[in-house]
Design an enzyme around this catalytic site. Sequence first.
Site, PDB file in Angstrom:
ATOM      1  N   THR B  40      -3.454  -0.128  -5.568  1.00  0.00           N
ATOM      2  CA  THR B  40      -2.796  -0.922  -4.528  1.00  0.00           C
ATOM      3  C   THR B  40      -1.808  -1.905  -5.141  1.00  0.00           C
ATOM      4  O   THR B  40      -0.710  -2.127  -4.610  1.00  0.00           O
ATOM      5  CB  THR B  40      -3.865  -1.694  -3.720  1.00  0.00           C
ATOM      6  OG1 THR B  40      -4.749  -0.749  -3.147  1.00  0.00           O
ATOM      7  CG2 THR B  40      -3.230  -2.545  -2.637  1.00  0.00           C
ATOM      8  N   HIS B  43       1.389  -0.209  -5.868  1.00  0.00           N
ATOM      9  CA  HIS B  43       2.223  -0.050  -4.675  1.00  0.00           C
ATOM     10  C   HIS B  43       2.976  -1.348  -4.365  1.00  0.00           C
ATOM     11  O   HIS B  43       4.144  -1.316  -3.993  1.00  0.00           O
ATOM     12  CB  HIS B  43       1.371   0.347  -3.457  1.00  0.00           C
ATOM     13  CG  HIS B  43       0.842   1.741  -3.531  1.00  0.00           C
ATOM     14  ND1 HIS B  43       1.638   2.846  -3.463  1.00  0.00           N
ATOM     15  CD2 HIS B  43      -0.424   2.204  -3.697  1.00  0.00           C
ATOM     16  CE1 HIS B  43       0.887   3.944  -3.561  1.00  0.00           C
ATOM     17  NE2 HIS B  43      -0.368   3.575  -3.714  1.00  0.00           N
TER      18      HIS B  43
END
Lengths: 339, 339, 339, 339
Positions: B40, B43
């Site tokens: 995450t 990202h």
Amino acid sequence: MKALMKTEAKEGLELTEAETPRPGPGEVLVKVKAASICGTDLHIYSWDEWARSRIAPPLIIGHEFCGQVEEVGPGVEGVAPGDYVSAETHIYCGRCYMCRTGRAHLCEEMKIIGVDRHGAFAEYIVVPAKVLWKNDPELPVNIAPLQEPFGNAVHAVKRAEVGGKRVAIFGDGPIGIFACAIARRLGAKAVWLVGLSPRRLEVGKSLGADETLDASAVDPVAELRRLSGGRGVDVVLEMSGSPKAWEEALRSVALGGRVVAFGLSHERIPWDLNTVVFNEIEIVGVVGRLIFETWYETRDLLAEIDISPAVTDELPLDDFEAGFGKLFRREAVKVVLYP
Amino acid sequence: MKALMKTEAKEGLELTEAETPRPGPGEVLVKVKAASICGTDLHIYSWDEWARSRIAPPLIIGHEFCGQVEEVGPGVEGVAPGDYVSAETHIYCGRCYMCRTGRAHLCEEMKIIGVDRHGAFAEYIVVPAKVLWKNDPELPVNIAPLQEPFGNAVHAVKRAEVGGKRVAIFGDGPIGIFACAIARRLGAKAVWLVGLSPRRLEVGKSLGADETLDASAVDPVAELRRLSGGRGVDVVLEMSGSPKAWEEALRSVALGGRVVAFGLSHERIPWDLNTVVFNEIEIVGVVGRLIFETWYETRDLLAEIDISPAVTDELPLDDFEAGFGKLFRREAVKVVLYP
Amino acid sequence: MKALMKTEAKEGLELTEAETPRPGPGEVLVKVKAASICGTDLHIYSWDEWARSRIAPPLIIGHEFCGQVEEVGPGVEGVAPGDYVSAETHIYCGRCYMCRTGRAHLCEEMKIIGVDRHGAFAEYIVVPAKVLWKNDPELPVNIAPLQEPFGNAVHAVKRAEVGGKRVAIFGDGPIGIFACAIARRLGAKAVWLVGLSPRRLEVGKSLGADETLDASAVDPVAELRRLSGGRGVDVVLEMSGSPKAWEEALRSVALGGRVVAFGLSHERIPWDLNTVVFNEIEIVGVVGRLIFETWYETRDLLAEIDISPAVTDELPLDDFEAGFGKLFRREAVKVVLYP
Amino acid sequence: MKALMKTEAKEGLELTEAETPRPGPGEVLVKVKAASICGTDLHIYSWDEWARSRIAPPLIIGHEFCGQVEEVGPGVEGVAPGDYVSAETHIYCGRCYMCRTGRAHLCEEMKIIGVDRHGAFAEYIVVPAKVLWKNDPELPVNIAPLQEPFGNAVHAVKRAEVGGKRVAIFGDGPIGIFACAIARRLGAKAVWLVGLSPRRLEVGKSLGADETLDASAVDPVAELRRLSGGRGVDVVLEMSGSPKAWEEALRSVALGGRVVAFGLSHERIPWDLNTVVFNEIEIVGVVGRLIFETWYETRDLLAEIDISPAVTDELPLDDFEAGFGKLFRREAVKVVLYP
């Protein structure tokens, strides 16, 4: 004997004379009293891609039936001439890993009546004794053949675990309609049927749907959210195989909900994986019937549920074209033929 | 305090000075000892479509961490300064239907640390006391942050019910690798890891995979069929989110088998519905961790399983660019940062 | 305020004046509108062995109630004066292993309203906000207190998985009677209630039992075998705690069947282990309600099921002796008191 | 042929000459290579109450065996002379409700080898082909007969769902000992064996128990509480049938835990119902083996687990008295006889 046959590798069926079969070891000869038309029979009639790859003419088709035992082959126990019977369509081998671990309906060597061997649209049929089911003597002759597709719905609804749940059924074919009645009887909090045919949705409502949604007129996702108080439906029975229905199913189902996959599709479904993951959705494939657990459950349910509204047409076998035509035009739900 | 922050709506992160936060009612201030980088975080660094739609700069990121309680806000019970803690990343509301029915990890009002509020790549973090987890005092500081992603794998493996089963894991990221160790410890008959990175496959083998398959070099379906004696694997843990892996997973899994869906995809998966139906496959979406059941299980498992081979890099927070770089190039498995 | 209290360590209860309580942090003051008498209250009245070991006078008793929120203590969110509420009786700690793994109803530090702290047979009661339940505004005041015992029955019936099953319920107390209605609504094939009181059996029949069996007049084992076509019942809900009922339950239940254990007994049950083993019977202990899953289910069910026939008596709190008397003499099912 | 027989209705067995049997339709003649002594054989030897009520002399006893197919009766498919086989002891009818719903091990018309028909303590045995199991060719002759009791343990451990759990096994007979190995292999967090025989406890430890508890020397409840950190054990496998063990099992098992009931008792167990209810304990009766699911699992497990330490004695059939004697005196674990 008279028999409805795929005689050649092309569209259509032919009503012909065929030799009356004799039961071999472990087999039983049944005089067919009634047989109903299944979607599979429509595929074979149309001679679509699946049919071309699977069916070897000449073949008598039809697999949903009832009749009377006429003759019993060598080595058969517990069956006698005169018995009022139907049959599990899936002839399991009994020797593979799946059969020996209680999942004969997923047999690795499965043969299907009316697909891999001669079927029931004829005056007589021979079936292995091991797939015979003795019907409740009270069960009407025009209902007994429907145990097979009704059993599909029973198996699917049982896997959905509907007790106390808000249930949406996508697909207004016969099995979706039966599923309405079964989900209601097995304690669903609410049953909402989504389909495309006003006539069939109406039959679904008469059999137990609380509400029906015409997916060509309303947005099923918005309606199901509204009906479920915003939370989404606890379980979906997906019985259409349509990509649009799958899209709607995954957007309608509640967090942690379940989708039972029953409808088939010849194309890939563009599938929203992230919704499955983030919402911890369970998808459960369901095929056939548990052998014979589902048949016992079917017997119990049909002792209470009147599915005769689903038998929209009853015809002599000679008028098979009329029956197939109504089904192709979606004007009928179930058509029963009498040989 | 020093903090790693997404300061502007663009690619990259910035190491800046930020105000040390103070715990409000029900909150706790933790001095961060170590924090590991998650996918995450990559990202958010890259500022991809998902990040742009979800993240509101300025934001301190990072959510896998451990530290020492420094200060306790009003109304907090059962936590004291000095406690060695980590935290569940998913801050559940406690009041919605999902929270009140034992599924807080699917909270309807979920907030995520390092995504929806300031995270752990900093000297201090404030978290609600309700998501705190008191670490086993024996747990090394470089392993404690990994409880969060390891917990993902625990939750997924538990849903796979691996005892005595032949298990295939698709995806050689950290969670796929952890799943090898967990599946082995929880009694899988065999664990086969399918991936693309020879380095990561090797770590997977050292942590418990019986065999590893490089999907760029061999056909995983053929290999898994061979390894399972033709029957297919009993369960697949799909931890890659790749359409190719999904295709292979559905063709590798045994009749009546289960696929746990964990990996995410930003595109639709072209999904073979008929295989799901005909083979009665179950697909089970899994996200996060059961709060706190999975944490207890994680504690038990980490008392026995040494996952230190997965900690390939340990760096001061100042060298964060080196750590992110290695992960973008897939040269690392887990990178631990020290503020 | 007026309050019904165990003032001294002896038989009986006293209607006295007590100080109106004030809500502390996290607590709520409720003006009681109605409260029903539970079997536990009878034990406390009688001052039996269990009561003597558990209850510390002076104590206001009563735990099945509804009312209106009057005042909200510090730190309480989501509750406001005027809310129409009931409460989960079991005050869970929220911090033990069971609470943190989704099984708060088995909390290791459980406190019970009206047993371990002041109860609801009074004009006012203070309860922790975390156990409050906002009632459906349509729910009548004389039914809302019954959500608690009805919820016991819901929890038990859910564990019995009754859909399509033949169900026997042993015990014609209020919870056995409620279980008839719930099992029927959740799709039981048949519901047979076994009890001793003709009056209560009649109420059970009016609420959903297909047949009732007076165990003092007929042999329940023989009757249940007959009703189930020889196979035995699929599930038993044992709600009496009597050794005779356990003997009959184990002899009535089908091969592979389930017995839900709900009724309590102060003596050991002479238990037929071999039947449990040879017939692979499952016995499932059930207590309380799932917090709050069962409350949601209860709300759904009470929106459809009219349990008012079970409210046989409604009295002002001043006439409590009349209500307790009727219950001791088994002349009533549920008695609702109005403070 | 030579055969060990109960010739008369009295204590003891006799080694006699018997007529070599011939296979009827659906049957197979097997030349016995090895056969092991079961507890049931001890009961028949002793001629206790159960034996007197069930056994009709003259009868060749013994049911745990392996051998080579010698001759195949009419109608048998898939078996050939020379096959290395064992057999499921429970001869199911295949026609009753239980058989037709996937639970043949609970067949309503069950016949047992060596109990209801001639057994395996002889040079030859005839068995129905449907219960034959083809052994892994690698499986040693002195281990193959043990698949039957080992399978009991497999079935029991599977029902206990041991993955990640703290497991206590009460009973140090062969099946309790096997259960240690199986629970360990299927991922138990810890396995604690409770018994009375130092010799057998030692074998249990060598096969996989983490700790053993001599119930004559320590308090198992206190020890299990201590070992489990106060919480109690997650699952108990009760394999002794003793009232004392049941008392201890219910006091040792954690809140919400499970007890698998396998051991038999000829007396009623004074059973603490309130603990079952208040702690929501599940009790699961287990008998026999799933046909043939358990046999596949057994094959997988025995490919990895070496149970030869449990074969404490190997004797020619002629020395049967020595073998029975050692078992009566609890000096042996498993005794294998060679005809």
